[in-house]
Motif scaffolding. Structure first.
Motif, PDB file in Angstrom:
ATOM      1  N   UNK A 185     -90.506 -25.204  78.930  1.00 23.43           N
ATOM      2  CA  UNK A 185     -91.541 -25.311  77.903  1.00 23.43           C
ATOM      3  C   UNK A 185     -91.222 -24.496  76.657  1.00 23.43           C
ATOM      4  N   UNK A 186     -90.314 -23.527  76.755  1.00 21.30           N
ATOM      5  CA  UNK A 186     -89.947 -22.697  75.618  1.00 21.30           C
ATOM      6  C   UNK A 186     -88.781 -23.293  74.825  1.00 21.30           C
ATOM      7  N   UNK A 187     -88.223 -24.390  75.289  1.00 22.03           N
ATOM      8  CA  UNK A 187     -87.080 -24.998  74.626  1.00 22.03           C
ATOM      9  C   UNK A 187     -87.503 -25.620  73.299  1.00 22.03           C
ATOM     10  N   UNK A 188     -86.822 -25.257  72.195  1.00 25.53           N
ATOM     11  CA  UNK A 188     -87.121 -25.904  70.917  1.00 25.53           C
ATOM     12  C   UNK A 188     -86.859 -27.407  71.024  1.00 25.53           C
ATOM     13  N   UNK A 189     -87.664 -28.208  70.304  1.00 20.15           N
ATOM     14  CA  UNK A 189     -87.570 -29.658  70.408  1.00 20.15           C
ATOM     15  C   UNK A 189     -87.586 -30.297  69.034  1.00 20.15           C
ATOM     16  N   UNK A 190     -86.942 -31.449  68.943  1.00 13.49           N
ATOM     17  CA  UNK A 190     -86.961 -32.224  67.701  1.00 13.49           C
ATOM     18  C   UNK A 190     -86.923 -33.702  68.056  1.00 13.49           C
ATOM     19  N   UNK A 191     -87.619 -34.491  67.263  1.00 17.78           N
ATOM     20  CA  UNK A 191     -87.628 -35.943  67.440  1.00 17.78           C
ATOM     21  C   UNK A 191     -87.007 -36.570  66.202  1.00 17.78           C
ATOM     22  N   UNK A 192     -85.989 -37.390  66.421  1.00 22.82           N
ATOM     23  CA  UNK A 192     -85.344 -38.142  65.353  1.00 22.82           C
ATOM     24  C   UNK A 192     -85.606 -39.623  65.577  1.00 22.82           C
ATOM     25  N   UNK A 193     -85.732 -40.375  64.483  1.00 19.55           N
ATOM     26  CA  UNK A 193     -85.921 -41.815  64.572  1.00 19.55           C
ATOM     27  C   UNK A 193     -84.781 -42.489  63.816  1.00 19.55           C
ATOM     28  N   UNK A 194     -84.153 -43.470  64.463  1.00 19.37           N
ATOM     29  CA  UNK A 194     -83.093 -44.257  63.827  1.00 19.37           C
ATOM     30  C   UNK A 194     -83.667 -45.609  63.432  1.00 19.37           C
ATOM     31  N   UNK A 195     -83.536 -45.959  62.151  1.00 24.59           N
ATOM     32  CA  UNK A 195     -84.073 -47.224  61.661  1.00 24.59           C
ATOM     33  C   UNK A 195     -83.027 -47.964  60.840  1.00 24.59           C
ATOM     34  N   UNK A 196     -83.259 -49.240  60.640  1.00 24.00           N
ATOM     35  CA  UNK A 196     -82.373 -50.093  59.859  1.00 24.00           C
ATOM     36  C   UNK A 196     -82.419 -51.498  60.421  1.00 24.00           C
ATOM     37  N   UNK A 197     -81.840 -52.430  59.684  1.00 18.32           N
ATOM     38  CA  UNK A 197     -81.844 -53.829  60.109  1.00 18.32           C
ATOM     39  C   UNK A 197     -81.150 -54.006  61.453  1.00 18.32           C
ATOM     40  N   UNK A 198     -81.449 -55.104  62.087  1.00 18.35           N
ATOM     41  CA  UNK A 198     -80.803 -55.476  63.335  1.00 18.35           C
ATOM     42  C   UNK A 198     -79.309 -55.697  63.105  1.00 18.35           C
ATOM     43  N   UNK A 199     -78.491 -55.208  64.014  1.00 15.05           N
ATOM     44  CA  UNK A 199     -77.056 -55.453  63.962  1.00 15.05           C
ATOM     45  C   UNK A 199     -76.259 -54.502  63.083  1.00 15.05           C
ATOM     46  N   UNK A 200     -76.891 -53.449  62.542  1.00 14.41           N
ATOM     47  CA  UNK A 200     -76.150 -52.527  61.670  1.00 14.41           C
ATOM     48  C   UNK A 200     -75.378 -51.477  62.459  1.00 14.41           C
ATOM     49  N   UNK A 201     -75.689 -51.334  63.748  1.00 15.91           N
ATOM     50  CA  UNK A 201     -74.939 -50.415  64.601  1.00 15.91           C
ATOM     51  C   UNK A 201     -75.673 -49.137  64.981  1.00 15.91           C
ATOM     52  N   UNK A 202     -76.993 -49.141  64.922  1.00 12.83           N
ATOM     53  CA  UNK A 202     -77.757 -47.938  65.274  1.00 12.83           C
ATOM     54  C   UNK A 202     -77.489 -47.509  66.717  1.00 12.83           C
ATOM     55  N   UNK A 203     -77.614 -48.443  67.630  1.00  8.85           N
ATOM     56  CA  UNK A 203     -77.420 -48.119  69.053  1.00  8.85           C
ATOM     57  C   UNK A 203     -75.994 -47.681  69.329  1.00  8.85           C
ATOM     58  N   UNK A 204     -75.041 -48.330  68.701  1.00 12.99           N
ATOM     59  CA  UNK A 204     -73.631 -47.956  68.893  1.00 12.99           C
ATOM     60  C   UNK A 204     -73.346 -46.563  68.352  1.00 12.99           C
ATOM     61  N   UNK A 205     -73.935 -46.215  67.200  1.00 14.51           N
ATOM     62  CA  UNK A 205     -73.779 -44.863  66.649  1.00 14.51           C
ATOM     63  C   UNK A 205     -74.314 -43.823  67.622  1.00 14.51           C
ATOM     64  N   UNK A 206     -75.506 -44.081  68.136  1.00 17.97           N
ATOM     65  CA  UNK A 206     -76.123 -43.139  69.061  1.00 17.97           C
ATOM     66  C   UNK A 206     -75.314 -43.027  70.347  1.00 17.97           C
ATOM     67  N   UNK A 207     -74.897 -44.139  70.871  1.00 17.77           N
ATOM     68  CA  UNK A 207     -74.104 -44.143  72.102  1.00 17.77           C
ATOM     69  C   UNK A 207     -72.791 -43.380  71.913  1.00 17.77           C
ATOM     70  N   UNK A 208     -72.142 -43.593  70.785  1.00 17.58           N
ATOM     71  CA  UNK A 208     -70.867 -42.902  70.509  1.00 17.58           C
ATOM     72  C   UNK A 208     -71.099 -41.407  70.304  1.00 17.58           C
ATOM     73  N   UNK A 209     -72.228 -41.040  69.691  1.00 15.02           N
ATOM     74  CA  UNK A 209     -72.557 -39.627  69.516  1.00 15.02           C
ATOM     75  C   UNK A 209     -72.755 -38.949  70.868  1.00 15.02           C
ATOM     76  N   UNK A 210     -73.442 -39.638  71.757  1.00 19.70           N
ATOM     77  CA  UNK A 210     -73.740 -39.067  73.066  1.00 19.70           C
ATOM     78  C   UNK A 210     -72.544 -39.096  74.004  1.00 19.70           C
ATOM     79  N   UNK A 211     -71.667 -40.086  73.848  1.00 18.28           N
ATOM     80  CA  UNK A 211     -70.525 -40.250  74.741  1.00 18.28           C
ATOM     81  C   UNK A 211     -69.339 -40.779  73.942  1.00 18.28           C
ATOM     82  N   UNK A 212     -68.418 -39.881  73.607  1.00 16.15           N
ATOM     83  CA  UNK A 212     -67.262 -40.268  72.785  1.00 16.15           C
ATOM     84  C   UNK A 212     -66.385 -41.326  73.455  1.00 16.15           C
ATOM     85  N   UNK A 213     -66.501 -41.467  74.772  1.00 16.76           N
ATOM     86  CA  UNK A 213     -65.696 -42.442  75.499  1.00 16.76           C
ATOM     87  C   UNK A 213     -66.417 -43.765  75.706  1.00 16.76           C
ATOM     88  N   UNK A 214     -67.560 -43.921  75.079  1.00 17.20           N
ATOM     89  CA  UNK A 214     -68.351 -45.134  75.238  1.00 17.20           C
ATOM     90  C   UNK A 214     -67.568 -46.369  74.798  1.00 17.20           C
TER      91      UNK A 214
END
Length: 192
Positions: A15-44
């Motif tokens: 409960x003491x852990x600092x927290x932040x919420x980010x929102x990724x937006x943009x048109x369909x097919x621009x690569x939002x999910x791929x950017x996030x996946x690559x950020x989280x897992x470089x081997x994705x």
């Protein structure tokens, strides 16, 4: 300010852990999910599947020696999901606006996305970053880097170009935004 983009198991969060919420937006097919996946897992492998509504991913990052919970809301860019997005902005401390450098329409729609952010949140410009994705496709490029930089500058946004395919600036895009948010996250009681 030190920033280590290391993932931590959930057991390190309390409960003491600092927290932040980010929102990724943009048109369909621009690569939002791929950017996030690559950020989280470089081997994705980045097998692209269109996001339906909202996909929420959580990562734990070491920021200035504090384990920080970052919740990233990856939104579907299709028009039919727009009514759902209003609730996504609630409590967000930062927004990543993504467009496709090879798709002029996705760049033109950035104004609409930013208008939506202004309508449903009270985020300052420094809490938003504009990301031009698919920088590796130079031959197919429809948006000039200078034009995108000028637009971002006039809107008071940070701007960066990324490529999921060759992993260019993926970490940097998220790092820039998270570093801006660190002051808010570490100094305030932020709950999601």
């Amino acid at each position: 300010m030190s920033f280590k983009g290391t993932l931590r198991p959930k057991s390190h969060c309390d409960n003491e852990t600092p927290r932040a919420k980010l929102v990724m937006i943009g048109d369909s097919g621009v690569g939002k999910s791929c950017l996030l996946e690559r950020f989280m897992d470089k081997n994705s492998t980045n097998n692209w599947i269109s996001t339906i509504g909202v996909d929420i991913r959580t990562i734990y990052l070491d920021i200035d020696g504090k384990n920080t919970k970052i919740q990233v809301w990856d939104t579907g860019g299709q028009q039919r999901y727009r009514p759902v997005l209003a609730s996504c902005y609630r409590g967000a401390l930062g927004v990543v606006v993504v467009f496709d450098l090879t798709n002029r329409t996705s760049f033109s729609n950035v104004k609409q996305w930013l208008h939506e952010v202004e309508e449903f949140s009270a985020l300052d410009a420094d809490k938003k970053i504009l990301v031009g994705n698919k920088a590796d496709l130079q031959a197919d490029r429809k948006v000039d880097q200078g034009e995108a930089q000028q637009f971002a500058q006039e809107a008071g946004l940070q701007y960066i170009e990324t490529s999921v395919l060759d992993q260019t600036n993926i970490q940097e895009a998220f790092t820039r935004l998270v570093e801006v948010l660190t002051v808010v996250v570490l100094c305030c009681d932020v709950s999601m």
